[in-house]
Design an enzyme around this catalytic site. Structure first.
Site, PDB file in Angstrom:
ATOM      1  N   LYS A 176       0.883  -1.176   0.000  1.00  0.00           N
ATOM      2  CA  LYS A 176       0.000   0.000   0.000  1.00  0.00           C
ATOM      3  C   LYS A 176       0.922   1.229   0.000  1.00  0.00           C
ATOM      4  O   LYS A 176       1.468   1.621   1.021  1.00  0.00           O
ATOM      5  CB  LYS A 176      -0.874  -0.012   1.261  1.00  0.00           C
ATOM      6  CG  LYS A 176      -2.176   0.750   1.162  1.00  0.00           C
ATOM      7  CD  LYS A 176      -2.072   2.244   0.988  1.00  0.00           C
ATOM      8  CE  LYS A 176      -1.663   2.999   2.225  1.00  0.00           C
ATOM      9  NZ  LYS A 176      -1.398   4.437   1.954  1.00  0.00           N
ATOM     10  N   SER A 229       5.044   8.236  10.161  1.00  0.00           N
ATOM     11  CA  SER A 229       5.223   9.090  11.336  1.00  0.00           C
ATOM     12  C   SER A 229       4.971   8.278  12.617  1.00  0.00           C
ATOM     13  O   SER A 229       4.290   7.242  12.587  1.00  0.00           O
ATOM     14  CB  SER A 229       4.252  10.262  11.263  1.00  0.00           C
ATOM     15  OG  SER A 229       2.936   9.763  11.238  1.00  0.00           O
ATOM     16  N   CYS A 284      13.974  10.565   7.223  1.00  0.00           N
ATOM     17  CA  CYS A 284      13.964  10.178   8.637  1.00  0.00           C
ATOM     18  C   CYS A 284      15.367  10.156   9.218  1.00  0.00           C
ATOM     19  O   CYS A 284      15.543  10.078  10.421  1.00  0.00           O
ATOM     20  CB  CYS A 284      13.316   8.807   8.806  1.00  0.00           C
ATOM     21  SG  CYS A 284      14.343   7.493   8.158  1.00  0.00           S
ATOM     22  N   GLU A 385       9.459  16.810  15.311  1.00  0.00           N
ATOM     23  CA  GLU A 385       9.956  16.526  13.962  1.00  0.00           C
ATOM     24  C   GLU A 385       9.368  17.555  12.994  1.00  0.00           C
ATOM     25  O   GLU A 385       8.151  17.626  12.829  1.00  0.00           O
ATOM     26  CB  GLU A 385       9.541  15.107  13.533  1.00  0.00           C
ATOM     27  CG  GLU A 385      10.079  14.740  12.161  1.00  0.00           C
ATOM     28  CD  GLU A 385       9.705  13.326  11.721  1.00  0.00           C
ATOM     29  OE1 GLU A 385       8.565  12.898  11.968  1.00  0.00           O
ATOM     30  OE2 GLU A 385      10.563  12.655  11.115  1.00  0.00           O
TER      31      GLU A 385
HETATM   32  P1  NAD Z   1       2.228   9.098   7.716  1.00  0.00           P
HETATM   33  O1  NAD Z   1       2.305   8.436   9.041  1.00  0.00           O
HETATM   34  O2  NAD Z   1       1.344  10.280   7.567  1.00  0.00           O
HETATM   35  O3  NAD Z   1       1.749   8.060   6.584  1.00  0.00           O
HETATM   36  C1  NAD Z   1       2.396   6.826   6.387  1.00  0.00           C
HETATM   37  C2  NAD Z   1       1.388   5.807   5.855  1.00  0.00           C
HETATM   38  O4  NAD Z   1       0.373   5.598   6.830  1.00  0.00           O
HETATM   39  C3  NAD Z   1       0.695   6.244   4.567  1.00  0.00           C
HETATM   40  O5  NAD Z   1       0.646   5.141   3.691  1.00  0.00           O
HETATM   41  C4  NAD Z   1      -0.692   6.667   5.029  1.00  0.00           C
HETATM   42  O6  NAD Z   1      -1.681   6.374   4.070  1.00  0.00           O
HETATM   43  C5  NAD Z   1      -0.918   5.862   6.292  1.00  0.00           C
HETATM   44  N1  NAD Z   1      -1.650   6.592   7.330  1.00  0.00           N
HETATM   45  C6  NAD Z   1      -1.501   7.893   7.685  1.00  0.00           C
HETATM   46  N2  NAD Z   1      -2.294   8.197   8.713  1.00  0.00           N
HETATM   47  C7  NAD Z   1      -2.969   7.069   9.042  1.00  0.00           C
HETATM   48  C8  NAD Z   1      -3.934   6.742  10.039  1.00  0.00           C
HETATM   49  N3  NAD Z   1      -4.366   7.635  10.915  1.00  0.00           N
HETATM   50  N4  NAD Z   1      -4.405   5.475  10.078  1.00  0.00           N
HETATM   51  C9  NAD Z   1      -3.977   4.545   9.209  1.00  0.00           C
HETATM   52  N5  NAD Z   1      -3.053   4.802   8.255  1.00  0.00           N
HETATM   53  C10 NAD Z   1      -2.553   6.041   8.156  1.00  0.00           C
HETATM   54  O7  NAD Z   1       3.736   9.462   7.289  1.00  0.00           O
HETATM   55  P2  NAD Z   1       4.234  10.329   6.038  1.00  0.00           P
HETATM   56  O8  NAD Z   1       3.950  11.768   6.301  1.00  0.00           O
HETATM   57  O9  NAD Z   1       3.779   9.720   4.784  1.00  0.00           O
HETATM   58  O10 NAD Z   1       5.812  10.087   6.108  1.00  0.00           O
HETATM   59  C11 NAD Z   1       6.703  10.885   6.843  1.00  0.00           C
HETATM   60  C12 NAD Z   1       7.018  10.262   8.181  1.00  0.00           C
HETATM   61  O11 NAD Z   1       7.616   8.977   7.963  1.00  0.00           O
HETATM   62  C13 NAD Z   1       8.043  11.054   8.977  1.00  0.00           C
HETATM   63  O12 NAD Z   1       7.632  11.076  10.314  1.00  0.00           O
HETATM   64  C14 NAD Z   1       9.332  10.268   8.810  1.00  0.00           C
HETATM   65  O13 NAD Z   1      10.266  10.422   9.850  1.00  0.00           O
HETATM   66  C15 NAD Z   1       8.796   8.871   8.761  1.00  0.00           C
HETATM   67  N6  NAD Z   1       9.749   7.965   8.110  1.00  0.00           N
HETATM   68  C16 NAD Z   1      10.426   7.098   8.912  1.00  0.00           C
HETATM   69  C17 NAD Z   1      11.369   6.254   8.373  1.00  0.00           C
HETATM   70  C18 NAD Z   1      12.126   5.315   9.252  1.00  0.00           C
HETATM   71  O14 NAD Z   1      12.908   4.522   8.735  1.00  0.00           O
HETATM   72  N7  NAD Z   1      11.943   5.349  10.559  1.00  0.00           N
HETATM   73  C19 NAD Z   1      11.623   6.271   6.991  1.00  0.00           C
HETATM   74  C20 NAD Z   1      10.898   7.164   6.188  1.00  0.00           C
HETATM   75  C21 NAD Z   1       9.960   8.007   6.771  1.00  0.00           C
END
Ligand code: NAD
Length: 485
Positions: A176, A229, A284, A385
């Site tokens: 997804k 996140s 990240c 962040e």
């Molecule tokens: P996000 O959490 O908003 O979304 C990530 C995924 O979760 C998406 O596919 C989205 O559709 C889904 N999602 C979002 N909110 C949801 C909810 N309430 N319920 C169910 N699913 C949900 O993250 P983003 O903004 O796409 O990505 C950026 C974040 O990812 C930053 O915090 C970054 O640090 C983190 N990140 C971490 C790593 C790591 O290795 N730790 C790597 C890349 C990015």
């Protein structure tokens, strides 16, 4: 006029238009134009993918590992042929520069390469005569259907931290992608389709919350790999706990980068700047707080501001651009909000990227490099962040004080140190409460054959992304004890 493309799901070896009537917009961050529409798939559509994956499982599971690996050898070649095409698609919807995008696609392919080692990585172990005449074997078996849920900032690579390992181990899979950047993975799945995997072995479902929650609560999905996140990562972890799924859930970050007085500043500057402004800070592993230790403060500040000011910001597809836009107007506004907050809470703005203009792209989602000085550890910009091109600088007296900042943070993804002293470096890596450590480099990104993941609020689970351990995540250890008298 840009062509608006409506994306489809890839289920059971075919491209299918979902039944949903709800679609989200896909944007080109460099121009601010709408370039496509992504379906918000429903639980019913997720179920179709799960049924296809479940149906395909047994035959795939019985396929010899080396035969399974051969699909990935072929896929690697197909990816190499399409390398530039994938990289350009990625820039168009995510905004990073072409070089950064090429780096990401390379990392994606490295995971395919590493996964082909399945015949040694998936082996178990055995011991004869655990009791007289009784032998014991620990065998690794695939488990069933797994799924990945990805963030926006690495649209090509992140699902491939997991998928090749799961599938080469004999599981079937559902990806997804992030609804903000779904075109890259669609392009990648066109290549997956050409590779000729048996129907249902790999599937892709677009969508947002509803699709995610359908995956989390589907009884026929055995495990989830999540990256995003921290609040979402925690939600995923809890839901998988509740439903009894295997889970590895990677969250957000606040990475401290310490510079010691003995650091070689001129040599370090390019990697320091890349740490904070590479991928426009949407990484990240990005540096999130620059910590000047002792006497280095004035010189570090002067050199860092000069180097950041010199960065060429623009459309990542163009030659010579060093920093692209942010992913969306919404995210740009969030980052602008953090800059406002920094000013309100009393930090001093040394470099202000808010009113940057990029010639030819008045509607792009740009923010220029921004730097705050006189930042107190309790300020919002030092704690939360930001995920944008904003650097708070904090001054501390010694290494101990710097280490305390890291310890106090609720995150523990990465931490970096610049020094010429081996003893200081050892103490730093020994004591810092973070899981990916950089010494004299600003992005501590593990390659596919090492594990990727953080500590504290940056990671929920036990087994991290890729590395050797991921073969364990995607297999169950079956113990067989035998006596033949
Ligand atoms: P996000 O959490 O908003 O979304 C990530 C995924 O979760 C998406 O596919 C989205 O559709 C889904 N999602 C979002 N909110 C949801 C909810 N309430 N319920 C169910 N699913 C949900 O993250 P983003 O903004 O796409 O990505 C950026 C974040 O990812 C930053 O915090 C970054 O640090 C983190 N990140 C971490 C790593 C790591 O290795 N730790 C790597 C890349 C990015």
């Amino acid at each position: 006029m840009t062509n608006i493309r409506r994306l489809k799901n890839y289920i059971n070896g075919a491209w299918v238009s979902p039944d949903t009537t709800e679609y989200g917009d896909i944007w080109c961050p460099a121009t601010g134009e709408k370039i496509g529409e992504v379906p918000f798939s429903t639980a019913a559509e997720v179920d179709k993918a799960v049924q296809a994956a479940k149906e395909a499982y047994w035959e795939w599971r019985c396929t010899p590992p080396l035969t399974r690996a051969r699909y990935f050898f072929k896929l690697k070649d197909l990816f190499e042929d399409a390398f530039e095409d994938i990289a350009r698609t990625l820039v168009t919807e995510e905004g990073k520069t072409l070089d950064e995008s090429r780096g990401e696609v390379r990392r994606m392919i490295e995971n395919v390469e590493h996964a082909t080692g399945v015949t040694t990585m998936m082996t178990g172990y055995n011991l004869e005569d655990i009791a007289h005449g009784i032998d014991c074997t620990a065998e690794r078996q695939p488990i069933g259907v797994f799924g990945a849920i990805a963030p926006f900032n690495f649209p090509a690579m992140v699902p491939w931290w997991f998928m090749p390992y799961a599938v080469v181990c004999g599981n079937t899979y559902i990806v997804k992608p992030s609804e903000q950047v779904p075109m890259t993975q669609t392009k990648i799945f066109e290549i997956v389709d050409a590779c000729g995997f048996p129907e249902g072995v790999v599937n892709m479902v677009h969508g947002a919350k509803e699709a995610v929650n359908a995956m989390l609560y589907h009884p026929d999905i055995n495990g989830i790999s999540f990256v995003g996140s921290s609040p979402t990562a925690r939600h995923i972890y809890k839901a998988c706990g509740e439903t009894g799924k295997r889970v590895q859930s990677l969250g957000g970050a606040k990475n401290f980068v310490l510079v010691m007085p003995d650091a070689e500043l001129d040599k370090s500057m390019p990697s320091l700047i890349t740490s904070f402004y590479g991928c426009a800070g949407e990484r990240c592993l990005s540096g999130s707080v620059l910590v000047a230790v002792g006497a280095v403060y004035e010189e570090l500040k002067k050199k860092f501001v000069a180097a950041a000011r010199a960065l060429k910001v623009g459309n990542g597809l163009e030659e010579g651009i060093q920093m692209g836009p942010l992913v969306s107007q919404k995210h740009k506004e969030k980052v602008l909000g953090y800059i406002e907050k920094g000013i309100q809470e009393g930090a001093r703005l040394l470099l202000d990227g808010r009113n940057i203009t990029v010639e030819g792209y008045p509607n792009g989602f740009y923010i220029g490099p921004t730097i705050f000085d006189e930042v107190h550890p309790d300020m919002t910009i030092a704690k939360e962040e930001i995920f944008g091109p904003v650097t708070p600088i904090i001054r501390v007296e010694n290494l101990d004080e710097g280490l305390k900042l890291i310890e106090k943070s609720p995150y523990g993804n990465a931490a970096c140190l610049y020094t010429t002293n081996g003893k200081t470096a050892r103490e730093f890596k020994y004591r810092a409460v973070a899981s990916m450590m950089g010494i004299n480099l600003g992005i501590a990104a593990p390659m596919s054959f090492f594990p990727f993941g953080g500590a504290k609020g940056s990671f929920f689970g036990d087994i991290k992304g890729h590395g050797r351990e991921v073969f364990q995540f995607f297999t169950d250890t079956k113990v067989v004890i035998q006596r033949w008298t």
